[in-house]
Design a protein around this motif. Structure first.
Motif, PDB file in Angstrom:
ATOM      1  N   MET A  97       5.861  -7.015   0.940  1.00  0.00           N
ATOM      2  CA  MET A  97       5.094  -7.319   2.159  1.00  0.00           C
ATOM      3  C   MET A  97       3.857  -8.122   1.780  1.00  0.00           C
ATOM      4  O   MET A  97       2.799  -7.557   1.487  1.00  0.00           O
ATOM      5  CB  MET A  97       4.654  -6.025   2.853  1.00  0.00           C
ATOM      6  CG  MET A  97       5.696  -5.354   3.736  1.00  0.00           C
ATOM      7  SD  MET A  97       6.172  -6.280   5.218  1.00  0.00           S
ATOM      8  CE  MET A  97       4.631  -6.268   6.121  1.00  0.00           C
ATOM      9  N   ALA A  99       2.805 -10.509   3.926  1.00  0.00           N
ATOM     10  CA  ALA A  99       2.255 -10.984   5.201  1.00  0.00           C
ATOM     11  C   ALA A  99       0.901 -10.344   5.463  1.00  0.00           C
ATOM     12  O   ALA A  99       0.648  -9.200   5.085  1.00  0.00           O
ATOM     13  CB  ALA A  99       3.212 -10.658   6.344  1.00  0.00           C
ATOM     14  N   VAL A 101      -0.670  -8.844   8.137  1.00  0.00           N
ATOM     15  CA  VAL A 101      -0.268  -8.299   9.438  1.00  0.00           C
ATOM     16  C   VAL A 101      -1.517  -7.948  10.245  1.00  0.00           C
ATOM     17  O   VAL A 101      -2.423  -7.282   9.730  1.00  0.00           O
ATOM     18  CB  VAL A 101       0.577  -7.021   9.254  1.00  0.00           C
ATOM     19  CG1 VAL A 101       1.102  -6.536  10.602  1.00  0.00           C
ATOM     20  CG2 VAL A 101       1.714  -7.251   8.274  1.00  0.00           C
ATOM     21  N   ASP A 103      -3.853  -5.857  12.385  1.00  0.00           N
ATOM     22  CA  ASP A 103      -3.952  -4.404  12.536  1.00  0.00           C
ATOM     23  C   ASP A 103      -3.928  -3.988  14.007  1.00  0.00           C
ATOM     24  O   ASP A 103      -3.740  -2.814  14.308  1.00  0.00           O
ATOM     25  CB  ASP A 103      -5.240  -3.902  11.870  1.00  0.00           C
ATOM     26  CG  ASP A 103      -5.178  -4.032  10.346  1.00  0.00           C
ATOM     27  OD1 ASP A 103      -4.062  -3.897   9.790  1.00  0.00           O
ATOM     28  OD2 ASP A 103      -6.223  -4.271   9.721  1.00  0.00           O
ATOM     29  N   PRO A 129       1.597  -0.568  14.369  1.00  0.00           N
ATOM     30  CA  PRO A 129       2.143   0.324  13.345  1.00  0.00           C
ATOM     31  C   PRO A 129       1.983  -0.310  11.965  1.00  0.00           C
ATOM     32  O   PRO A 129       1.987  -1.534  11.842  1.00  0.00           O
ATOM     33  CB  PRO A 129       3.622   0.425  13.718  1.00  0.00           C
ATOM     34  CG  PRO A 129       3.908  -0.745  14.578  1.00  0.00           C
ATOM     35  CD  PRO A 129       2.618  -1.108  15.269  1.00  0.00           C
ATOM     36  N   ASP A 130       1.826   0.527  10.933  1.00  0.00           N
ATOM     37  CA  ASP A 130       1.782   0.026   9.560  1.00  0.00           C
ATOM     38  C   ASP A 130       3.232  -0.172   9.095  1.00  0.00           C
ATOM     39  O   ASP A 130       3.941   0.793   8.806  1.00  0.00           O
ATOM     40  CB  ASP A 130       1.039   1.023   8.663  1.00  0.00           C
ATOM     41  CG  ASP A 130       0.745   0.428   7.289  1.00  0.00           C
ATOM     42  OD1 ASP A 130       1.640  -0.227   6.718  1.00  0.00           O
ATOM     43  OD2 ASP A 130      -0.373   0.618   6.788  1.00  0.00           O
ATOM     44  N   ILE A 131       3.659  -1.402   9.063  1.00  0.00           N
ATOM     45  CA  ILE A 131       5.057  -1.728   8.761  1.00  0.00           C
ATOM     46  C   ILE A 131       5.423  -1.250   7.364  1.00  0.00           C
ATOM     47  O   ILE A 131       6.456  -0.608   7.140  1.00  0.00           O
ATOM     48  CB  ILE A 131       5.292  -3.250   8.886  1.00  0.00           C
ATOM     49  CG1 ILE A 131       4.952  -3.715  10.312  1.00  0.00           C
ATOM     50  CG2 ILE A 131       6.737  -3.612   8.519  1.00  0.00           C
ATOM     51  CD1 ILE A 131       4.904  -5.229  10.461  1.00  0.00           C
ATOM     52  N   LEU A 132       4.536  -1.557   6.408  1.00  0.00           N
ATOM     53  CA  LEU A 132       4.791  -1.223   5.009  1.00  0.00           C
ATOM     54  C   LEU A 132       4.872   0.290   4.798  1.00  0.00           C
ATOM     55  O   LEU A 132       5.782   0.782   4.112  1.00  0.00           O
ATOM     56  CB  LEU A 132       3.671  -1.830   4.151  1.00  0.00           C
ATOM     57  CG  LEU A 132       3.741  -1.633   2.652  1.00  0.00           C
ATOM     58  CD1 LEU A 132       5.033  -2.190   2.076  1.00  0.00           C
ATOM     59  CD2 LEU A 132       2.535  -2.304   1.987  1.00  0.00           C
ATOM     60  N   PHE A 147       0.684  -5.629  -0.728  1.00  0.00           N
ATOM     61  CA  PHE A 147      -0.544  -6.317  -1.103  1.00  0.00           C
ATOM     62  C   PHE A 147      -1.713  -5.527  -0.529  1.00  0.00           C
ATOM     63  O   PHE A 147      -1.555  -4.790   0.430  1.00  0.00           O
ATOM     64  CB  PHE A 147      -0.551  -7.740  -0.540  1.00  0.00           C
ATOM     65  CG  PHE A 147       0.180  -8.721  -1.407  1.00  0.00           C
ATOM     66  CD1 PHE A 147       1.564  -8.664  -1.524  1.00  0.00           C
ATOM     67  CD2 PHE A 147      -0.520  -9.682  -2.117  1.00  0.00           C
ATOM     68  CE1 PHE A 147       2.244  -9.559  -2.345  1.00  0.00           C
ATOM     69  CE2 PHE A 147       0.152 -10.585  -2.937  1.00  0.00           C
ATOM     70  CZ  PHE A 147       1.534 -10.522  -3.049  1.00  0.00           C
ATOM     71  N   ALA A 148      -2.887  -5.704  -1.106  1.00  0.00           N
ATOM     72  CA  ALA A 148      -4.093  -5.166  -0.484  1.00  0.00           C
ATOM     73  C   ALA A 148      -5.169  -6.234  -0.563  1.00  0.00           C
ATOM     74  O   ALA A 148      -5.411  -6.800  -1.630  1.00  0.00           O
ATOM     75  CB  ALA A 148      -4.552  -3.903  -1.186  1.00  0.00           C
ATOM     76  N   ALA A 149      -5.754  -6.521   0.571  1.00  0.00           N
ATOM     77  CA  ALA A 149      -6.884  -7.431   0.636  1.00  0.00           C
ATOM     78  C   ALA A 149      -8.130  -6.579   0.771  1.00  0.00           C
ATOM     79  O   ALA A 149      -8.286  -5.858   1.750  1.00  0.00           O
ATOM     80  CB  ALA A 149      -6.723  -8.364   1.835  1.00  0.00           C
ATOM     81  N   LYS A 161      -3.986   2.858  -1.060  1.00  0.00           N
ATOM     82  CA  LYS A 161      -2.864   2.211  -0.347  1.00  0.00           C
ATOM     83  C   LYS A 161      -1.553   2.396  -1.107  1.00  0.00           C
ATOM     84  O   LYS A 161      -0.504   2.623  -0.510  1.00  0.00           O
ATOM     85  CB  LYS A 161      -3.155   0.724  -0.118  1.00  0.00           C
ATOM     86  CG  LYS A 161      -4.175   0.497   0.982  1.00  0.00           C
ATOM     87  CD  LYS A 161      -4.548  -0.957   1.176  1.00  0.00           C
ATOM     88  CE  LYS A 161      -5.717  -1.042   2.163  1.00  0.00           C
ATOM     89  NZ  LYS A 161      -6.297  -2.399   2.263  1.00  0.00           N
ATOM     90  N   LYS A 165       1.137   4.540   1.073  1.00  0.00           N
ATOM     91  CA  LYS A 165       2.285   3.786   1.598  1.00  0.00           C
ATOM     92  C   LYS A 165       3.542   3.981   0.748  1.00  0.00           C
ATOM     93  O   LYS A 165       4.552   3.348   0.991  1.00  0.00           O
ATOM     94  CB  LYS A 165       1.914   2.305   1.730  1.00  0.00           C
ATOM     95  CG  LYS A 165       0.689   2.080   2.631  1.00  0.00           C
ATOM     96  CD  LYS A 165       0.431   0.615   2.921  1.00  0.00           C
ATOM     97  CE  LYS A 165      -0.963   0.459   3.541  1.00  0.00           C
ATOM     98  NZ  LYS A 165      -1.034  -0.632   4.527  1.00  0.00           N
TER      99      LYS A 165
HETATM  100  N1  CTP Z   1       0.584  -4.037   6.367  1.00  0.00           N
HETATM  101  C1  CTP Z   1       1.669  -3.720   7.167  1.00  0.00           C
HETATM  102  N2  CTP Z   1       1.486  -3.436   8.485  1.00  0.00           N
HETATM  103  C2  CTP Z   1       0.255  -3.442   9.022  1.00  0.00           C
HETATM  104  C3  CTP Z   1      -0.866  -3.756   8.220  1.00  0.00           C
HETATM  105  C4  CTP Z   1      -0.669  -4.052   6.889  1.00  0.00           C
HETATM  106  O1  CTP Z   1       2.794  -3.711   6.679  1.00  0.00           O
HETATM  107  N3  CTP Z   1       0.111  -3.161  10.310  1.00  0.00           N
HETATM  108  C5  CTP Z   1       0.809  -4.306   4.936  1.00  0.00           C
HETATM  109  C6  CTP Z   1       0.402  -5.686   4.457  1.00  0.00           C
HETATM  110  O2  CTP Z   1       1.475  -6.597   4.535  1.00  0.00           O
HETATM  111  C7  CTP Z   1       0.010  -5.417   3.007  1.00  0.00           C
HETATM  112  C8  CTP Z   1      -0.504  -3.986   3.034  1.00  0.00           C
HETATM  113  O3  CTP Z   1       0.032  -3.388   4.222  1.00  0.00           O
HETATM  114  O4  CTP Z   1       1.130  -5.461   2.153  1.00  0.00           O
HETATM  115  C9  CTP Z   1      -1.982  -3.822   3.019  1.00  0.00           C
HETATM  116  O5  CTP Z   1      -2.588  -4.558   4.038  1.00  0.00           O
HETATM  117  P1  CTP Z   1      -4.166  -4.476   4.192  1.00  0.00           P
HETATM  118  O6  CTP Z   1      -4.590  -5.235   5.414  1.00  0.00           O
HETATM  119  O7  CTP Z   1      -4.815  -4.778   2.888  1.00  0.00           O
HETATM  120  O8  CTP Z   1      -4.390  -2.898   4.418  1.00  0.00           O
HETATM  121  P2  CTP Z   1      -4.324  -1.959   5.674  1.00  0.00           P
HETATM  122  O9  CTP Z   1      -3.426  -0.837   5.323  1.00  0.00           O
HETATM  123  O10 CTP Z   1      -4.029  -2.713   6.921  1.00  0.00           O
HETATM  124  O11 CTP Z   1      -5.800  -1.351   5.743  1.00  0.00           O
HETATM  125  P3  CTP Z   1      -7.201  -2.132   6.045  1.00  0.00           P
HETATM  126  O12 CTP Z   1      -6.905  -3.465   6.668  1.00  0.00           O
HETATM  127  O13 CTP Z   1      -7.912  -1.191   6.949  1.00  0.00           O
HETATM  128  O14 CTP Z   1      -7.867  -2.261   4.686  1.00  0.00           O
END
Ligand code: CTP
Ligand code: CA
Length: 221
Positions: A97, A99, A101, A103, A129-132, A147-149, A161, A165
């Motif tokens: 993942m 992408a 995404v 939030d 929803p958190d897809i990952l 990934f984590a940003a 994370k 996850k």
């Molecule tokens: N991701 C996902 N679905 C979402 C949000 C994020 O699958 N709704 C996935 C991204 O593709 C990435 C990972 O989760 O691989 C982490 O995304 P990130 O934005 O860094 O973390 P979040 O879990 O969304 O937490 P936050 O933005 O609060 O740091």
């Protein structure tokens, strides 16, 4: 489709990759999105294809050229990305993942263009929803990579994370730096695994980073 001298160490593997931003509509002409260029995800798709994998790339809108020899699926909103990832998950061996995404999505998408009326406008945003994390719950032998940003507390946030996850590998990006990451040509990442020291991949092109990520994935398997 492969005439290169690249090692074919991903031959026979089915690799599912998401890339780019999602686009959440507000009304027929407006949307919420982010600055993801899609470069890292496309570099992963290209690298996997060159190494012999059967690649499906699920992508939000980007300015990039579709990688050759890859099954390409275009998506817009996070809901559509989720549906596509879940549909292709069980037949995949490696799922990444990359992408960015959204939030949140807009609660009530206006059916007509919203007219200005001199007043302030409030948009109500609902959590996506958190897809990952969802894929982490249903995985059965797939190697799952996220990934984590992050802009602060990189390792702590990344490790959270990784665990939450249920990932096999997390690629940690420092998005406070403008010379790497999101829209840049180069990247510098840390690869996090459970019960291991983080591995720094020093600043290099996204193609080189992509190949190092697959080297690490093959080390897991
Ligand atoms: N991701 C996902 N679905 C979402 C949000 C994020 O699958 N709704 C996935 C991204 O593709 C990435 C990972 O989760 O691989 C982490 O995304 P990130 O934005 O860094 O973390 P979040 O879990 O969304 O937490 P936050 O933005 O609060 O740091
Ligand atoms: Ca997020």
């Amino acid at each position: 489709n492969n005439l290169s001298a690249e090692k074919q160490d991903l031959a026979g593997r089915k690799v599912l990759i998401s890339a780019g931003p999602t686009v959440e509509p507000i009304d027929p002409v407006r949307y919420l999105s982010n600055h993801s260029s899609g470069k890292m995800g496309y570099a992963l798709a290209n690298a996997a294809a060159k190494r012999g994998a059967e690649v499906t790339l699920v992508s939000g809108p980007t300015r990039l050229t579709k990688p050759a020899g890859v099954k390409f699926i275009q998506i817009q909103a996070a809901a559509e990305l989720q549906e596509t990832m879940e549909k292709n998950f069980s037949k995949s061996d490696i799922v990444i993942m990359a992408a960015a995404v959204s939030d949140y999505h807009v609660d009530q998408v206006a059916p007509q263009k919203i007219k200005k009326n001199g007043q302030d406008l409030e948009l109500h945003l609902v959590s996506n929803p958190d897809i990952l994390a969802g894929l982490g719950q249903i995985k059965k032998g797939q190697i799952l990579v996220g990934f984590a940003a992050e802009t602060e507390n990189l390792l702590a946030n990344g490790n959270k994370k990784l665990q939450k996850k249920n990932l096999d590998l997390l690629v940690l990006n420092d998005v406070s730096r403008t010379d790497i990451g999101f829209n840049a040509e180069d990247n510098e990442v840390r690869l996090l695994r459970a019960r291991r020291e983080p591995r720094l991949i020093a600043k290099s092109s996204k193609d080189q980073i992509a190949n190092q990520i697959f080297d690490e994935i093959l080390n897991l398997a």
